[in-house]
Design a protein around this motif. Structure first.
Motif: not given
Length: 542
Positions: A53-54, A84, A88
């Motif tokens: 999710g980054y 997250r 995300d």
């Protein structure tokens, strides 16, 4: 079918059944054997980044700031965290990787959430997809050839295909794409045979699954369309109308991600532009096509064999590739001559309509789209159908003489043996040709980890942001410190480290301005002859 093969309901010969069982066991074993041994390379680290999710932008802002970081700081972006969510993950893909539809990444996120985020677990899902492709190709052959013998031969070849074993152990969507291609093709033929709403509805679902797996699935659907129209002699029959409706439903289901692609077209062009920007000669392009085709049957890591000790392997592959090309060409010719139109036309459209749209632009104006083997998975599957038909009809047909059967038995034994040997070699290595950006990561890690208190400096400008650093983080010891810098911001390097290294995988030597600041301002000497230049690692000393 003019081949005198046993019908679909008949059991294959006992010897073939035994061979298929043995190769199935070997195929499953090779797909999972040492699955965590190979380098978790550049592309795979971005799989972990997305499912966590980054975004790449977030990671760069946190890590490329001139401050020392630890391995755990990079690993933060490779594992799921409570803060997250799945949303995300979707946002990360939509903003930075719209060319990768979300199905595989969503499934992998849940898989990792259930079983853990180790390299072995993350890759095991793709291995499972690759195993599921084996019954799918059996089903496809039953629908296409109406022969359990051809289906058995196809399963045997796919089980020990080094190409498919390689991608079964990579945390990317390509095994799932092969599975959805086979599933979509089989459901199409079933729908054409049954002509029921349910069967066409199943085909529509597989179209949507393919598109949500990989964008080039659109080429597979186009190939299916050309096949249906040609079989129906370009008349608006019930089959044609049903076909037109089914993919339309599939494309409508894909509309949400299509909106994402259109809204992020600039980002898509940025991240995929390299396939058209890299220029090579037509002769080199053709050579790469031939070598890539041979990887489906035999793969001794041709692209990375170096030195005298590998010369015999190079010679073997160099001479075997033309023979494989001739063999594949004859298989397609034989299929067209001996099988009904509805059989050979399906195989030809699957091969041609998924390969030519990539190959023609490359040949005319340059580019390397068609020499990226993973982009041609449907084409290679079509080729395997032709090869399976040739071997099955020449070995198990009652109309073929004993002498010819023996010759083709030897051919099949050679192909299977080459595949098994290739898979055995693959299972014991840490890198292979398709991990081209991280071929030397094991050597780099071994050098750095053996030092007592090392610092590794990398340039945020010299690499594609963070991919190589994240690949290193999966193997570096926790004691290693890293410094990600750019040319305008090179902090003072303290004298507390036993060894200082500069890792710069895409430039040789280090960037001029960065080199000036290290040598002139901080009085470091870059020792260029300590390590082999191809590993792109330099020792800094005072």
């Amino acid at each position: 079918m003019n081949s005198n093969l046993p019908p679909v309901w008949a059991f294959p010969p006992k010897g073939l059944r035994f061979l298929v069982i043995v190769l199935l066991v070997l195929g499953v074993f090779f797909r999972f054997a040492n699955i965590d041994r190979k380098v978790y390379w550049f592309d795979e680290t971005f799989t972990s980044l997305r499912i966590s999710g980054y975004t790449e932008k977030e990671a760069i802002a946190q890590l490329c700031n001139g401050q020392q970081i630890g391995v755990e700081d990079l690993q933060k972006y490779q594992h799921l965290t409570p803060e997250r969510t799945l949303t995300d993950t979707l946002k990360s893909l939509a903003l930075e990787d719209p060319q990768h539809p979300p199905l595989y990444y969503v499934m992998t996120r849940f898989w990792v959430q259930w079983f853990g985020s180790s390299v072995a677990v993350t890759r095991s899902l793709t291995a499972l997809f690759s195993v599921l492709a084996l019954p799918c190709i059996y089903w496809l052959c039953l629908e296409l050839f109406n022969s359990s013998v051809v289906a058995s031969v196809a399963v045997a070849l796919l089980a020990v295909s080094p190409f498919h074993v390689l991608y079964a152990q990579e945390a990317r969507e390509y095994s799932l794409w092969g599975l959805t291609t086979l599933l979509s093709s089989a459901t199409l033929l079933r729908a054409m045979r049954l002509q029921t709403k349910l069967s066409w509805g199943m085909y529509a679902v597989t179209v949507a699954l393919g598109l949500y797996t990989f964008l080039f699935s659109g080429l597979v659907t186009i190939a299916h369309g050309v096949y249906v129209f040609a079989i129906e002699r370009f008349r608006l029959t019930k089959r044609v109308i049903a076909y037109l409706v089914a993919p339309l439903v599939g494309f409508l289901a894909f509309t949400p991600w299509l909106v994402v692609i259109l809204s992020q077209s600039a980002q898509l062009n940025k991240t995929t532009g390299w396939t058209g920007e890299v220029k090579i000669s037509r002769l080199a392009l053709i050579k790469n096509w031939i070598v890539n085709l041979s990887y489906f049957f035999v793969d001794f890591n041709y692209d990375t064999i170096r030195g005298a000790e590998g010369s015999w392997l190079k010679l073997l592959v160099a001479y075997s590739s033309p023979f494989i090309l001739i063999f594949v060409g004859y298989s397609i010719y034989f299929l067209c001559r001996k099988s009904p139109k509805q059989v050979w036309l399906f195989v030809l459209t699957l091969i041609g309509m998924t390969a030519l749209p990539l190959a023609i632009p490359d040949f005319i104006s340059g580019g390397i789209r068609s020499q990226v083997p993973r982009y041609l998975i449907p084409c290679y599957l079509g080729i395997q159908l032709a090869v399976s038909y040739l071997l099955a009809t020449q070995i198990f047909s009652s109309s073929v003489t004993i002498g010819r059967q023996k010759i083709w038995q030897l051919v099949m034994v050679a192909l299977i043996s080459a595949g098994v040997i290739s898979c055995a070699m693959i299972s014991q290595t840490e890198t292979w040709w398709y991990k081209d950006l991280n071929l030397y990561t094991p050597q780099v890690v071994a050098i750095v980890n053996q030092t007592p208190q090392p610092l590794v400096i990398t340039s945020c400008q010299a690499t594609w942001p963070l991919g190589d650093e994240m690949a290193l983080s999966h193997r570096l010891d926790p004691k290693v410190r890293l410094l990600l810098v750019n040319e305008s911001n090179v902090p003072k390097i303290p004298n507390t480290f036993s060894d200082v290294f500069f890792y710069n995988p895409f430039y040789n030597p280090p960037l001029p301005i960065l080199r000036y600041k290290l040598e002139k301002e901080q009085k470091y000497k870059i020792e260029e002859d300590v390590y082999p230049k191809n590993i792109q690692l330099w020792k800094l000393s005072k």
